[in-house]
Design a protein around this motif. Structure first.
Motif, PDB file in Angstrom:
ATOM      1  N   HIS A   1       0.839  -1.205   0.000  1.00 54.84           N
ATOM      2  CA  HIS A   1       0.000   0.000   0.000  1.00 54.84           C
ATOM      3  C   HIS A   1       0.876   1.258   0.000  1.00 54.84           C
ATOM      4  N   THR A   2       1.915   1.276   0.856  1.00 54.04           N
ATOM      5  CA  THR A   2       2.820   2.422   0.942  1.00 54.04           C
ATOM      6  C   THR A   2       3.475   2.679  -0.412  1.00 54.04           C
TER       7      THR A   2
ATOM      8  N   THR B   1       0.951   3.902  -3.046  1.00 55.71           N
ATOM      9  CA  THR B   1       0.537   5.277  -2.778  1.00 55.71           C
ATOM     10  C   THR B   1       1.625   6.253  -3.225  1.00 55.71           C
TER      11      THR B   1
ATOM     12  N   THR C   1       1.719   6.180  -7.191  1.00 56.56           N
ATOM     13  CA  THR C   1       0.554   6.608  -7.966  1.00 56.56           C
ATOM     14  C   THR C   1      -0.082   7.897  -7.454  1.00 56.56           C
ATOM     15  N   GLY C   2       0.150   8.212  -6.188  1.00 63.76           N
ATOM     16  CA  GLY C   2      -0.507   9.366  -5.589  1.00 63.76           C
ATOM     17  C   GLY C   2      -1.974   9.090  -5.275  1.00 63.76           C
ATOM     18  N   ALA C   3      -2.444   7.872  -5.555  1.00 67.84           N
ATOM     19  CA  ALA C   3      -3.847   7.525  -5.280  1.00 67.84           C
ATOM     20  C   ALA C   3      -4.035   7.369  -3.772  1.00 67.84           C
ATOM     21  N   ASP C   4      -5.118   7.908  -3.263  1.00 63.42           N
ATOM     22  CA  ASP C   4      -5.386   7.843  -1.825  1.00 63.42           C
ATOM     23  C   ASP C   4      -6.512   6.839  -1.589  1.00 63.42           C
TER      24      ASP C   4
ATOM     25  N   MET D   1      -6.493   0.896   2.570  1.00 69.45           N
ATOM     26  CA  MET D   1      -5.499  -0.178   2.516  1.00 69.45           C
ATOM     27  C   MET D   1      -6.240  -1.489   2.325  1.00 69.45           C
TER      28      MET D   1
ATOM     29  N   TRP E   1      -7.483  -1.387  -4.527  1.00 70.89           N
ATOM     30  CA  TRP E   1      -6.350  -1.167  -5.433  1.00 70.89           C
ATOM     31  C   TRP E   1      -6.577  -1.849  -6.780  1.00 70.89           C
TER      32      TRP E   1
ATOM     33  N   TRP F   1      -9.124   0.077  -8.733  1.00 69.23           N
ATOM     34  CA  TRP F   1      -8.525   1.335  -9.202  1.00 69.23           C
ATOM     35  C   TRP F   1      -7.609   1.082 -10.397  1.00 69.23           C
TER      36      TRP F   1
END
Length: 194
Positions: free
Chosen positions: A171-172, A175, A178-181, A184, A189, A192
């Motif tokens: 997840h880290t 993130t 991709t900058g996707a928020d 977790m 994911w 997305w």
């Protein structure tokens, strides 16, 4: 004022650094080699980087580990190539601490050339170990589509009903890349990414 002068260590020139490292290696005294790597390892010099690469084959594990750490932060352009040449170095890969440092060093370079080594067999590795964690976090430093694809593949490998043991690291890295928020959550994911 005299005390101030002595506290400020002189920067070694590349020539002095090479001489220091070569002399330490020739002496075969581990404490001298440790000190020399520490003193010279970050100097961005082709010959220093080459010598550190030779030290990755040293019989002493601590010498190998210190050389990996030096190459990780050495700014010379050859340092990544030297690291990549050791992708099958059993002395490094079969030692969990050295292997972990090796993958972090590759990630530190943030270069696409390290992708193959970082992703090779990643979804089949011993999930939950420190070395896999290092590979996952290293991928988060390489800003390429292939990094995201590899992380998604790792996340979905194995049983779909089970949460990947390193979902936090995956997840880290996703993130960061991709900058996707997103939550977790592997389903979020995958949705997305698709």
């Amino acid at each position: 004022p005299e005390a101030e002068v002595s506290q400020e260590a002189e920067e070694l020139t590349p020539e002095q650094a090479r001489a220091l490292l070569e002399a330490a290696v020739k002496s075969k005294q581990l404490d001298l080699i440790f000190a020399a790597i520490d003193e010279t390892g970050r100097i961005a010099d082709e010959k220093i980087v080459k010598e550190l690469g030779e030290l990755l084959k040293h019989k002493d594990g601590e010498v190998r580990l210190l050389s990996l750490k030096a190459l990780r932060y050495n700014q010379h352009e050859d340092s990544l190539d030297v690291l990549l040449k050791h992708k099958k170095n059993k002395a490094i890969l079969e030692d969990e601490i050295a292997a972990e440092e090796y993958y972090y060093a590759l990630g530190q370079k943030g270069d696409k050339k390290a992708l193959k080594v970082l992703t090779d067999g990643l979804s089949k590795t011993n999930r939950g170990d420190k070395v896999t964690r290092a590979r996952i976090l290293a991928l988060g430093r390489i800003r390429e589509t292939e990094s995201v694809e590899a992380l998604i593949d790792v996340m979905v490998s194995g049983s779909l009903r089970r949460r990947h043991p390193q979902l936090t690291e995956i997840h880290t890295s996703l993130t960061v890349l991709t900058g996707a928020d997103l939550a977790m959550n592997q389903d979020a994911w995958i949705a997305w990414w698709n």
